[in-house]
Design a protein around this motif. Structure first.
Motif, PDB file in Angstrom:
ATOM      1  N   ALA A   1       0.827  -1.211   0.000  1.00  7.54           N
ATOM      2  CA  ALA A   1       0.000   0.000   0.000  1.00  7.54           C
ATOM      3  C   ALA A   1       0.860   1.260   0.000  1.00  7.54           C
ATOM      4  O   ALA A   1       0.519   2.246  -0.665  1.00  7.54           O
ATOM      5  CB  ALA A   1      -0.945   0.005   1.199  1.00  7.54           C
ATOM      6  N   TRP A   2       1.994   1.224   0.726  1.00  2.00           N
ATOM      7  CA  TRP A   2       2.867   2.391   0.756  1.00  2.00           C
ATOM      8  C   TRP A   2       3.512   2.631  -0.602  1.00  2.00           C
ATOM      9  O   TRP A   2       3.692   3.774  -1.020  1.00  2.00           O
ATOM     10  CB  TRP A   2       3.920   2.261   1.856  1.00  2.00           C
ATOM     11  CG  TRP A   2       3.315   2.485   3.211  1.00  2.00           C
ATOM     12  CD1 TRP A   2       2.993   1.526   4.121  1.00  2.00           C
ATOM     13  CD2 TRP A   2       2.922   3.730   3.780  1.00  2.00           C
ATOM     14  NE1 TRP A   2       2.429   2.096   5.225  1.00  2.00           N
ATOM     15  CE2 TRP A   2       2.377   3.454   5.058  1.00  2.00           C
ATOM     16  CE3 TRP A   2       2.984   5.049   3.354  1.00  2.00           C
ATOM     17  CZ2 TRP A   2       1.898   4.450   5.897  1.00  2.00           C
ATOM     18  CZ3 TRP A   2       2.501   6.041   4.201  1.00  2.00           C
ATOM     19  CH2 TRP A   2       1.965   5.745   5.446  1.00  2.00           C
TER      20      TRP A   2
ATOM     21  N   THR B   1       2.133   1.824  -3.471  1.00  2.00           N
ATOM     22  CA  THR B   1       1.043   2.353  -4.298  1.00  2.00           C
ATOM     23  C   THR B   1       0.813   3.827  -3.985  1.00  2.00           C
ATOM     24  O   THR B   1       0.582   4.630  -4.903  1.00  2.00           O
ATOM     25  CB  THR B   1      -0.241   1.542  -4.054  1.00  2.00           C
ATOM     26  OG1 THR B   1       0.020   0.164  -4.328  1.00  2.00           O
ATOM     27  CG2 THR B   1      -1.381   2.023  -4.927  1.00  2.00           C
ATOM     28  N   LEU B   2       0.903   4.178  -2.711  1.00  4.66           N
ATOM     29  CA  LEU B   2       0.735   5.582  -2.329  1.00  4.66           C
ATOM     30  C   LEU B   2       1.849   6.439  -2.912  1.00  4.66           C
ATOM     31  O   LEU B   2       1.596   7.557  -3.392  1.00  4.66           O
ATOM     32  CB  LEU B   2       0.699   5.719  -0.806  1.00  4.66           C
ATOM     33  CG  LEU B   2       0.449   7.118  -0.267  1.00  4.66           C
ATOM     34  CD1 LEU B   2      -0.920   7.638  -0.710  1.00  4.66           C
ATOM     35  CD2 LEU B   2       0.550   7.122   1.254  1.00  4.66           C
TER      36      LEU B   2
ATOM     37  N   CYS C   1      -4.652   5.135  -7.624  1.00  2.00           N
ATOM     38  CA  CYS C   1      -3.626   4.601  -6.719  1.00  2.00           C
ATOM     39  C   CYS C   1      -3.875   5.057  -5.282  1.00  2.00           C
ATOM     40  O   CYS C   1      -3.727   4.273  -4.343  1.00  2.00           O
ATOM     41  CB  CYS C   1      -2.233   5.007  -7.183  1.00  2.00           C
ATOM     42  SG  CYS C   1      -1.674   4.179  -8.669  1.00  2.00           S
TER      43      CYS C   1
ATOM     44  N   ALA D   1      -4.552   2.655  -2.086  1.00  2.00           N
ATOM     45  CA  ALA D   1      -3.665   2.695  -0.917  1.00  2.00           C
ATOM     46  C   ALA D   1      -4.432   2.915   0.380  1.00  2.00           C
ATOM     47  O   ALA D   1      -4.102   2.311   1.406  1.00  2.00           O
ATOM     48  CB  ALA D   1      -2.607   3.781  -1.097  1.00  2.00           C
TER      49      ALA D   1
ATOM     50  N   GLY E   1      -2.775   8.659   4.686  1.00  2.34           N
ATOM     51  CA  GLY E   1      -2.540   8.482   3.250  1.00  2.34           C
ATOM     52  C   GLY E   1      -2.693   9.774   2.475  1.00  2.34           C
ATOM     53  O   GLY E   1      -1.845  10.115   1.639  1.00  2.34           O
TER      54      GLY E   1
ATOM     55  N   TRP F   1       0.295  11.752   0.598  1.00  4.99           N
ATOM     56  CA  TRP F   1       0.097  11.973  -0.847  1.00  4.99           C
ATOM     57  C   TRP F   1       0.264  13.451  -1.193  1.00  4.99           C
ATOM     58  O   TRP F   1       1.017  13.806  -2.103  1.00  4.99           O
ATOM     59  CB  TRP F   1      -1.285  11.468  -1.232  1.00  4.99           C
ATOM     60  CG  TRP F   1      -1.708  11.637  -2.643  1.00  4.99           C
ATOM     61  CD1 TRP F   1      -1.253  10.963  -3.742  1.00  4.99           C
ATOM     62  CD2 TRP F   1      -2.739  12.522  -3.120  1.00  4.99           C
ATOM     63  NE1 TRP F   1      -1.931  11.375  -4.868  1.00  4.99           N
ATOM     64  CE2 TRP F   1      -2.845  12.323  -4.515  1.00  4.99           C
ATOM     65  CE3 TRP F   1      -3.580  13.440  -2.503  1.00  4.99           C
ATOM     66  CZ2 TRP F   1      -3.756  13.028  -5.290  1.00  4.99           C
ATOM     67  CZ3 TRP F   1      -4.490  14.133  -3.288  1.00  4.99           C
ATOM     68  CH2 TRP F   1      -4.565  13.925  -4.663  1.00  4.99           C
TER      69      TRP F   1
END
Length: 105
Positions: free
Chosen positions: A2-3, A5-6, A45, A49, A58, A62
């Motif tokens: 997930a990180w 993707t972030l 994305c 995430a 998140g 971001w």
């Protein structure tokens, strides 16, 4: 996962933010297409995430990565001003992003 993707989402955020300059208010076709594509990928994305990462963390990470990356590219590509306080503020954003990343559960 997930990180990662972030982080990809944040890179595409930088891309679309810079793309806005080249799209000239969406009056240029190809820069506009690339900018909108980067927006869609970035949001997709980010949405993926925050299924795992807390949404506040998140979103803040971001936007922080996007803000710092866009400011740095603005300096490099568009001769945006580099001042002491601007650099200090960007470093504070980096510190905040790192703090959020490492304090996330």
């Amino acid at each position: 996962m997930a990180w990662g993707t972030l982080f990809i989402a944040a890179l595409f955020e930088i891309g679309w933010a810079i793309g806005l300059k080249y799209a000239h208010g969406f009056t240029r076709l190809w820069p506009s297409v690339l900018t909108i594509t980067a927006m869609v990928i970035s949001m997709a994305c980010l949405a993926s995430a925050v299924r795992t990462i807390p949404v506040g963390t998140g979103y803040a990470v971001w936007t922080g990565i996007g803000a710092v990356g866009t400011a740095i590219l603005g300096i490099i590509l568009f001769s945006d001003p580099v001042t002491f306080w601007r650099v200090v503020c960007l470093l504070m954003i980096v510190g905040g992003v790192a703090g959020l990343k490492f304090s996330a559960s």
